[in-house]
Design a protein around this motif. Structure first.
Motif, PDB file in Angstrom:
ATOM      1  N   ASP A   8      -3.261   2.436  -5.844  1.00  0.00           N
ATOM      2  CA  ASP A   8      -2.106   2.461  -4.936  1.00  0.00           C
ATOM      3  C   ASP A   8      -2.000   1.292  -3.983  1.00  0.00           C
ATOM      4  O   ASP A   8      -1.226   1.346  -3.037  1.00  0.00           O
ATOM      5  CB  ASP A   8      -2.073   3.790  -4.165  1.00  0.00           C
ATOM      6  CG  ASP A   8      -3.013   3.772  -2.980  1.00  0.00           C
ATOM      7  OD1 ASP A   8      -4.130   3.245  -3.119  1.00  0.00           O
ATOM      8  OD2 ASP A   8      -2.611   4.266  -1.924  1.00  0.00           O
TER       9      ASP A   8
ATOM     10  N   ASP B   4       0.854  -1.189   0.000  1.00  0.00           N
ATOM     11  CA  ASP B   4       0.000   0.000   0.000  1.00  0.00           C
ATOM     12  C   ASP B   4       0.890   1.238   0.000  1.00  0.00           C
ATOM     13  O   ASP B   4       1.688   1.431   0.915  1.00  0.00           O
ATOM     14  CB  ASP B   4      -0.889  -0.036   1.249  1.00  0.00           C
ATOM     15  CG  ASP B   4      -1.942   1.060   1.245  1.00  0.00           C
ATOM     16  OD1 ASP B   4      -2.080   1.754   0.214  1.00  0.00           O
ATOM     17  OD2 ASP B   4      -2.609   1.219   2.280  1.00  0.00           O
ATOM     18  N   MET B   5       0.766   2.057  -1.028  1.00  0.00           N
ATOM     19  CA  MET B   5       1.592   3.265  -1.123  1.00  0.00           C
ATOM     20  C   MET B   5       1.142   4.274  -0.058  1.00  0.00           C
ATOM     21  O   MET B   5      -0.049   4.430   0.205  1.00  0.00           O
ATOM     22  CB  MET B   5       1.443   3.904  -2.512  1.00  0.00           C
ATOM     23  CG  MET B   5       1.789   2.971  -3.669  1.00  0.00           C
ATOM     24  SD  MET B   5       3.496   2.425  -3.634  1.00  0.00           S
ATOM     25  CE  MET B   5       4.310   3.964  -4.035  1.00  0.00           C
TER      26      MET B   5
ATOM     27  N   LYS C 214       2.238   2.091   9.395  1.00  0.00           N
ATOM     28  CA  LYS C 214       2.281   3.151   8.406  1.00  0.00           C
ATOM     29  C   LYS C 214       2.687   4.470   9.043  1.00  0.00           C
ATOM     30  O   LYS C 214       2.285   4.695  10.180  1.00  0.00           O
ATOM     31  CB  LYS C 214       0.878   3.317   7.786  1.00  0.00           C
ATOM     32  CG  LYS C 214       0.848   3.073   6.311  1.00  0.00           C
ATOM     33  CD  LYS C 214      -0.559   3.215   5.803  1.00  0.00           C
ATOM     34  CE  LYS C 214      -0.684   2.790   4.365  1.00  0.00           C
ATOM     35  NZ  LYS C 214       0.257   3.345   3.428  1.00  0.00           N
TER      36      LYS C 214
HETATM   37 MG   LIG Z   1      -2.367   4.002   0.185  1.00  0.00          MG
END
Ligand SMILES: [Mg+2]
Length: 406
Positions: free
Chosen positions: A107, A12-13, A161
């Motif tokens: 993404d 996941d970007m 994240k």
């Molecule tokens: Mg993302």
């Protein structure tokens, strides 16, 4: 392969659109950046850089509110053609490790690397290599989750994240999962989570041990699946993207439709839905097809090819309406809207015909609006936004819920 072996990756970007902007404009690095629709035109935030998230700005928030929270933020209109090109480069890196890549949006994607480990190392090694290559080759940051299942891999990628890497070994799954809040189960939205908390279920672990009837009261038919997920049971395989030849939706109605306004309302609904679904896959279409089955089972299809490809629901709807106007007025049993001639070229050049600049702008504006809406739907569900014409949403009275996507 050992059924307990790690094989699923979720990549996941981080703050994708905003990061692409910061990458391409070094003067924006380290600054609060918002990508979204204009605050004067009631736009919404499509992406927020981590710098601006510190001020409480989030995706899908009205742009006007975002500006109030962070008045010095740099506000940019989205450039989806560029994001799509970067997305293709990301997916190409992923596909260099396995053909089993299932993109969820521009993404993020799932990968199954069970068959790749002899060549590239363990799932964890592949996950780290992917992060490294995305950074080195694209100057962007991705978070990666590694697990035995899709469900856990997606939770894991979000766990640390930004710039996260989180691997969940089979023997630690429940220790990882059970302390997390209930809304981390995909499919439990904020409202359901609140109702679950009200009856004492706050963590995924508490869901796992709850009597099924308790959960059914809040989650309905999703209760069984939610409880399976709470025990880390998720048999869903990674399905590689197939290039579709067409994409559509049709509905058969419980009773035949006669009133023109009702038929049009249904067609508008179907037009918007197929547009959103196409957009979500990063595709556009050149041909719009209307299918009508009358009460006597005679079926008719009408199609029209557009000057340029689109996924804009409004364009699809206008085309469907034109096609519908030429259809004889008789009671209708089934309606379908589908799109053919699919491609992933956004803003592909018009062929043959020249468009007035204002026409182009209007269409680009519609596409931007629809993408902003798509972000909202992803967060709040497909009922969050409706055109004014839907005084009441179409009811679930479809015969056998026949819904097809070909
Ligand atoms: Mg993302």
């Amino acid at each position: 392969m050992d059924p307990r072996a790690l094989r699923i990756l979720h990549v996941d970007m981080d703050a994708f659109y905003a990061s692409v902007e910061q990458r391409d404009r070094p003067e924006l690095r380290g600054k609060p950046v918002i990508v979204g629709g204009s605050p004067e035109k009631r736009g919404v935030v499509c992406a927020a850089s981590y710098e601006v998230r510190a001020f409480g700005v989030r995706s899908a928030m009205p742009s006007a509110r975002a500006i109030r929270l962070c008045p010095h933020a740099v506000f940019l209109p989205p450039d989806f053609a560029r994001y799509t090109a970067v997305s293709r480069a990301v997916m190409a890196i992923l596909r260099s490790y396995t053909p089993l890549v299932e993109p969820l949006s521009l993404d993020e994607a799932f990968l199954d690397v069970a068959g790749s480990q002899r060549l590239f190392g363990s799932a964890e090694e592949i996950g780290r290599a992917i992060k490294r290559r995305i950074r080195e080759e694209l100057d962007l940051v991705a978070s990666v989750g590694v697990s035995r299942t899709k469900f856990l891999a997606k939770i894991a990628s979000d766990h640390r994240k930004p710039d996260g890497f989180c691997s969940v070994p089979a023997e630690e799954e429940l220790a990882f999962l059970h302390p997390l809040p209930v809304e981390r189960v995909f499919g439990i939205g904020p409202k359901s989570a609140e109702r679950l908390r009200a009856i004492g279920y706050t963590t995924i672990g508490s869901l796992a041990h709850a009597p099924r009837e308790h959960l059914q009261r809040v989650l309905g038919s999703f209760a069984a699946q939610a409880q399976e997920l709470a025990w880390a049971r998720d048999p869903r395989p990674v399905i590689a993207e197939r290039r579709e030849l067409s994409h559509g939706k049709e509905r058969t109605f419980e009773r035949d439709l006669v009133a023109p306004e009702e038929i049009e309302r249904r067609l508008l609904y179907l037009s918007r839905e197929v547009g959103f679904e196409l957009l979500e896959k990063g595709l556009v279409a050149r041909t719009v097809v209307l299918k009508v089955r009358f009460a006597d089972f005679r079926t008719l299809t009408r199609s029209q090819t557009l000057e340029r490809p689109t996924a804009a629901g409004e364009v699809i709807w206008n085309t469907v309406k034109e096609l519908w106007e030429k259809v004889p007025r008789q009671p209708v049993r089934l309606l379908g809207v589908s799109l053919k001639n699919l491609g992933d070229e956004l803003h592909a050049p018009a062929q043959g015909e020249l468009f007035a600049a204002s026409d182009d702008e209007a269409r680009a504006a519609q596409e931007r609006l629809q993408r902003a809406e798509l972000e909202i739907r992803k967060r709040f569900g497909s009922d969050a936004l409706r055109p004014l014409r839907f005084v009441a949403p179409p009811r679930a009275e479809e015969r056998g819920r026949s819904e097809s996507e070909d």
